[in-house]
Scaffold this active site. Sequence first.
Site, PDB file in Angstrom:
ATOM      1  N   THR A  12       1.245  37.874  55.500  1.00  0.00           N
ATOM      2  CA  THR A  12       2.390  37.883  54.605  1.00  0.00           C
ATOM      3  C   THR A  12       1.947  37.402  53.225  1.00  0.00           C
ATOM      4  OG1 THR A  12       4.697  37.186  54.383  1.00  0.00           O
ATOM      5  CG2 THR A  12       3.119  35.511  55.096  1.00  0.00           C
ATOM      6  N   GLU A  13       2.722  37.765  52.208  1.00  0.00           N
ATOM      7  CA  GLU A  13       2.428  37.363  50.827  1.00  0.00           C
ATOM      8  C   GLU A  13       1.061  37.844  50.346  1.00  0.00           C
ATOM      9  OE1 GLU A  13       4.722  36.011  48.890  1.00  0.00           O
ATOM     10  OE2 GLU A  13       6.137  35.932  50.567  1.00  0.00           O
ATOM     11  N   LYS A  16       1.957  43.493  49.866  1.00  0.00           N
ATOM     12  CA  LYS A  16       2.220  44.740  50.588  1.00  0.00           C
ATOM     13  C   LYS A  16       3.227  45.615  49.843  1.00  0.00           C
ATOM     14  CE  LYS A  16       4.328  44.371  54.612  1.00  0.00           C
ATOM     15  NZ  LYS A  16       4.301  42.946  54.277  1.00  0.00           N
ATOM     16  N   THR A  17       4.311  45.016  49.387  1.00  0.00           N
ATOM     17  CA  THR A  17       5.322  45.781  48.660  1.00  0.00           C
ATOM     18  C   THR A  17       4.797  46.241  47.307  1.00  0.00           C
ATOM     19  OG1 THR A  17       7.110  44.568  49.741  1.00  0.00           O
ATOM     20  CG2 THR A  17       7.652  45.722  47.708  1.00  0.00           C
ATOM     21  N   LYS A  38      12.463  50.029  54.373  1.00  0.00           N
ATOM     22  CA  LYS A  38      12.054  48.692  54.802  1.00  0.00           C
ATOM     23  C   LYS A  38      13.122  48.281  55.805  1.00  0.00           C
ATOM     24  CE  LYS A  38      10.514  44.155  53.274  1.00  0.00           C
ATOM     25  NZ  LYS A  38       9.165  44.280  53.863  1.00  0.00           N
ATOM     26  N   SER A  42      13.903  39.713  55.505  1.00  0.00           N
ATOM     27  CA  SER A  42      14.502  38.383  55.409  1.00  0.00           C
ATOM     28  C   SER A  42      14.239  37.851  54.004  1.00  0.00           C
ATOM     29  CB  SER A  42      13.926  37.455  56.476  1.00  0.00           C
ATOM     30  OG  SER A  42      12.513  37.423  56.423  1.00  0.00           O
ATOM     31  N   ASP A  55      11.962  43.067  47.694  1.00  0.00           N
ATOM     32  CA  ASP A  55      10.970  44.070  48.100  1.00  0.00           C
ATOM     33  C   ASP A  55      11.623  45.431  48.322  1.00  0.00           C
ATOM     34  OD1 ASP A  55       9.092  42.084  47.988  1.00  0.00           O
ATOM     35  OD2 ASP A  55       8.916  41.829  50.154  1.00  0.00           O
ATOM     36  N   GLU A 117       7.762  50.440  55.216  1.00  0.00           N
ATOM     37  CA  GLU A 117       7.074  49.166  55.072  1.00  0.00           C
ATOM     38  C   GLU A 117       7.523  48.179  56.141  1.00  0.00           C
ATOM     39  OE1 GLU A 117       6.851  45.297  52.248  1.00  0.00           O
ATOM     40  OE2 GLU A 117       7.256  47.194  51.219  1.00  0.00           O
TER      41      GLU A 117
END
Length: 227
Positions: A12-13, A16-17, A38, A42, A55, A117
């Site tokens: 994560t972080e 990706k987006t 997507k 959250s 995102d 995604e």
Amino acid sequence: MSAAYFVTGTDTEIGKTTIAAGLLCAARRVGLSTAAAKPVASGCQLTTEGLRNDDALALLAQCSLPLRYDEVNPLAFAPAIAPHLAARDAGVALEVPALQSAVRVILDKGADFTLVEGAGGWRVPLAGRATLADLARALNIPVILVVGVRLGCINHALLSAEAIVGDGLTLAGWVANVVDPNVARLQDNLATLAERLPAPCIGQVPFLPLITAEQVAEHLDLSRLML
């Protein structure tokens, strides 16, 4: 002929987006129609129109087809925690068939280039024993892996690629996204990834202080996707 890909990341972080939006932008530049999904997000903010995820909004901004927000992101949760925990707190079960049906709404739009995604990495939990990998398998579309280039990324990337291929899906390509501007031996790390990952590199995105989809698109080559 339309093409669709599932976008996952090594963690994560890791942007990706950012990469997904850049891919959509690159597709639009060569005249392709674009759409994105997507399915679960959250960390959403409450607006006058309901919960909105940054995102998902970034993806929607790069879609050339006229899509509604709730089509792109049908399941939105406020807490910035793992999606399955946020869903559980909201009394929602993240079941693969329901997510698959929601994504099919986007795929059936027939865009030339569609991205789905995920959230976090390849094994992010859903309801029960299911993970987002099971959604990708149900959709049966090729995968693009976003590698967040920082210390430890080689191990994360190789394990992710191994899992994707082991799950019976095609790793169509990967993108190196430099998230640590001070990462040591950058070129050596990139060379190692290129040697060991079983798919072409479709872009190396440097650390960008101000990131836009247009800037990212400059560093991507869609022609290298394994079709």
